[in-house]
Motif scaffolding. Sequence first.
Motif, PDB file in Angstrom:
ATOM      1  N   VAL A 152       0.921  -0.572  -0.686  1.00  0.00           N
ATOM      2  CA  VAL A 152       0.051   0.085   0.100  1.00  0.00           C
ATOM      3  C   VAL A 152       0.618   0.930   0.077  1.00  0.00           C
ATOM      4  CG1 VAL A 152      -1.365   1.804   1.443  1.00  0.00           C
ATOM      5  CG2 VAL A 152      -2.130  -1.496   0.908  1.00  0.00           C
ATOM      6  N   LEU A 153       2.001   1.130   0.860  1.00  0.00           N
ATOM      7  CA  LEU A 153       2.396   2.459   0.979  1.00  0.00           C
ATOM      8  C   LEU A 153       3.699   2.796  -0.758  1.00  0.00           C
ATOM      9  CD1 LEU A 153       4.686   4.603   2.923  1.00  0.00           C
ATOM     10  CD2 LEU A 153       6.381   2.669   2.958  1.00  0.00           C
ATOM     11  N   LEU A 154       4.260   1.536  -0.959  1.00  0.00           N
ATOM     12  CA  LEU A 154       5.016   1.838  -1.952  1.00  0.00           C
ATOM     13  C   LEU A 154       3.957   2.327  -3.169  1.00  0.00           C
ATOM     14  CD1 LEU A 154       7.026  -1.531  -1.798  1.00  0.00           C
ATOM     15  CD2 LEU A 154       7.588   0.629  -1.972  1.00  0.00           C
ATOM     16  N   LYS A 155       2.002   2.088  -3.415  1.00  0.00           N
ATOM     17  CA  LYS A 155       1.492   1.807  -4.420  1.00  0.00           C
ATOM     18  C   LYS A 155       0.775   3.701  -4.123  1.00  0.00           C
ATOM     19  CE  LYS A 155      -3.458   0.799  -6.112  1.00  0.00           C
ATOM     20  NZ  LYS A 155      -4.050  -0.342  -6.443  1.00  0.00           N
ATOM     21  N   ARG A 156       1.455   4.425  -2.892  1.00  0.00           N
ATOM     22  CA  ARG A 156       0.684   5.409  -2.617  1.00  0.00           C
ATOM     23  C   ARG A 156       1.536   6.083  -3.113  1.00  0.00           C
ATOM     24  NH1 ARG A 156       0.158   6.812   3.317  1.00  0.00           N
ATOM     25  NH2 ARG A 156      -0.996   4.769   3.622  1.00  0.00           N
ATOM     26  N   TYR A 157       3.020   6.054  -3.305  1.00  0.00           N
ATOM     27  CA  TYR A 157       4.094   6.925  -3.457  1.00  0.00           C
ATOM     28  C   TYR A 157       4.506   6.526  -4.554  1.00  0.00           C
ATOM     29  CZ  TYR A 157       3.112   9.014   1.586  1.00  0.00           C
ATOM     30  OH  TYR A 157       2.772   9.070   2.489  1.00  0.00           O
ATOM     31  N   ARG A 158       4.158   6.176  -5.302  1.00  0.00           N
ATOM     32  CA  ARG A 158       4.727   5.389  -6.825  1.00  0.00           C
ATOM     33  C   ARG A 158       5.988   4.772  -6.341  1.00  0.00           C
ATOM     34  NH1 ARG A 158       0.799   8.947 -10.724  1.00  0.00           N
ATOM     35  NH2 ARG A 158      -1.562   8.158  -9.681  1.00  0.00           N
ATOM     36  N   LYS A 160       9.519   1.964  -6.185  1.00  0.00           N
ATOM     37  CA  LYS A 160       9.968   1.040  -5.685  1.00  0.00           C
ATOM     38  C   LYS A 160      11.031   1.045  -4.072  1.00  0.00           C
ATOM     39  CE  LYS A 160      11.402  -0.324 -10.964  1.00  0.00           C
ATOM     40  NZ  LYS A 160      12.070  -0.390 -11.684  1.00  0.00           N
ATOM     41  N   PRO A 161      10.626   0.106  -3.300  1.00  0.00           N
ATOM     42  CA  PRO A 161      11.068  -0.236  -2.403  1.00  0.00           C
ATOM     43  C   PRO A 161      13.029   0.426  -2.281  1.00  0.00           C
ATOM     44  CG  PRO A 161      10.571  -2.407  -2.516  1.00  0.00           C
ATOM     45  CD  PRO A 161      10.197  -1.518  -3.883  1.00  0.00           C
ATOM     46  N   THR A 162      13.605  -0.004  -3.282  1.00  0.00           N
ATOM     47  CA  THR A 162      14.911   0.275  -3.904  1.00  0.00           C
ATOM     48  C   THR A 162      15.077   1.750  -3.426  1.00  0.00           C
ATOM     49  OG1 THR A 162      14.948  -0.075  -5.691  1.00  0.00           O
ATOM     50  CG2 THR A 162      16.276  -1.635  -4.517  1.00  0.00           C
ATOM     51  N   GLN A 163      14.225   2.817  -3.347  1.00  0.00           N
ATOM     52  CA  GLN A 163      13.601   4.500  -3.880  1.00  0.00           C
ATOM     53  C   GLN A 163      14.189   4.584  -2.140  1.00  0.00           C
ATOM     54  OE1 GLN A 163      10.860   4.076  -6.942  1.00  0.00           O
ATOM     55  NE2 GLN A 163      12.652   5.484  -7.844  1.00  0.00           N
ATOM     56  N   LEU A 164      13.531   4.363  -1.160  1.00  0.00           N
ATOM     57  CA  LEU A 164      13.165   4.866   0.137  1.00  0.00           C
ATOM     58  C   LEU A 164      15.057   5.131   0.718  1.00  0.00           C
ATOM     59  CD1 LEU A 164      10.358   1.972   1.394  1.00  0.00           C
ATOM     60  CD2 LEU A 164      10.913   4.404   0.457  1.00  0.00           C
ATOM     61  N   GLY A 182      15.305  -6.283   3.066  1.00  0.00           N
ATOM     62  CA  GLY A 182      13.989  -6.505   2.322  1.00  0.00           C
ATOM     63  C   GLY A 182      12.911  -5.766   2.873  1.00  0.00           C
ATOM     64  N   GLN A 183      12.859  -5.914   4.296  1.00  0.00           N
ATOM     65  CA  GLN A 183      11.509  -5.083   4.712  1.00  0.00           C
ATOM     66  C   GLN A 183      11.259  -3.721   4.388  1.00  0.00           C
ATOM     67  OE1 GLN A 183      12.219  -7.211   8.750  1.00  0.00           O
ATOM     68  NE2 GLN A 183      10.157  -8.446   8.088  1.00  0.00           N
ATOM     69  N   ILE A 184      10.172  -3.245   5.103  1.00  0.00           N
ATOM     70  CA  ILE A 184      10.240  -1.682   5.005  1.00  0.00           C
ATOM     71  C   ILE A 184       9.753  -1.053   6.732  1.00  0.00           C
ATOM     72  CG2 ILE A 184       9.135   1.054   4.663  1.00  0.00           C
ATOM     73  CD1 ILE A 184       9.004  -1.223   1.694  1.00  0.00           C
ATOM     74  N   VAL A 185      10.546  -0.229   7.074  1.00  0.00           N
ATOM     75  CA  VAL A 185      10.070   0.053   8.040  1.00  0.00           C
ATOM     76  C   VAL A 185       9.690   1.671   8.729  1.00  0.00           C
ATOM     77  CG1 VAL A 185      12.549   0.910   9.217  1.00  0.00           C
ATOM     78  CG2 VAL A 185      11.462   0.067  10.819  1.00  0.00           C
TER      79      VAL A 185
END
Length: 204
Positions: A152-158, A160-164, A182-185
């Motif tokens: 949901v987070l990645l979709k909302r901000y459009r 990829k995980p690696t861009q965080l 691979g997790q997001i905190v």
Amino acid sequence: MSEDQFPYKLYQINRTILQMLRDRKYIVSKEQLEMKFPEFREQNNDLSRTSLELLATKIDDPSIQILVFFPEDEKVSVEMIRSYVEKMKGESVARAILILQRSLSHYSKKFITKLAPEIIIETFFEFELLVNITEHQLVPKHEVLSEEESKVLLKRYRVKPTQLPRIKVTDPVARYLGLRRGQIVKITRPSETAGRYVCYRFVV
């Protein structure tokens, strides 16, 4: 270390471990978390580290458990780790925490590394657990997102995980929470202007 200091040190370490398990969403009773030193000493009057060994179960998935080992010996050998692994297999447990008095040998570290990912053994030194680092006023609140929350987070901000922004698995708080790559905190910090500031980090 005097006899009086020794059990109090174990009390502090045991309390931090229980808080750690609670924060990782394992079942820990209120009585365990709120136990005072006199009661702890009465229950562990043999001053034994091994008596503190415990097994905890995930709140939302009873099939996931974790073992915590408190080796009595300062030097933890490969043979000793093998015995822990056998116990884990006997209990159908794939993850454990090993509380060390001193550093592991090169061979022991290598052996633990080879066990992954089927068997995960995390290691902490006793001195790292004398206090709970997450209770320090300078450490912001960390919360691990579920897979669904991450999507949901990645979709909302459009993104990829690696861009965080990133957080390493070796970070002290990441180790405390047992974070995996691979997790997001979610990290929440106090803000003088907005009341609180929220950011997300990708575990690497």
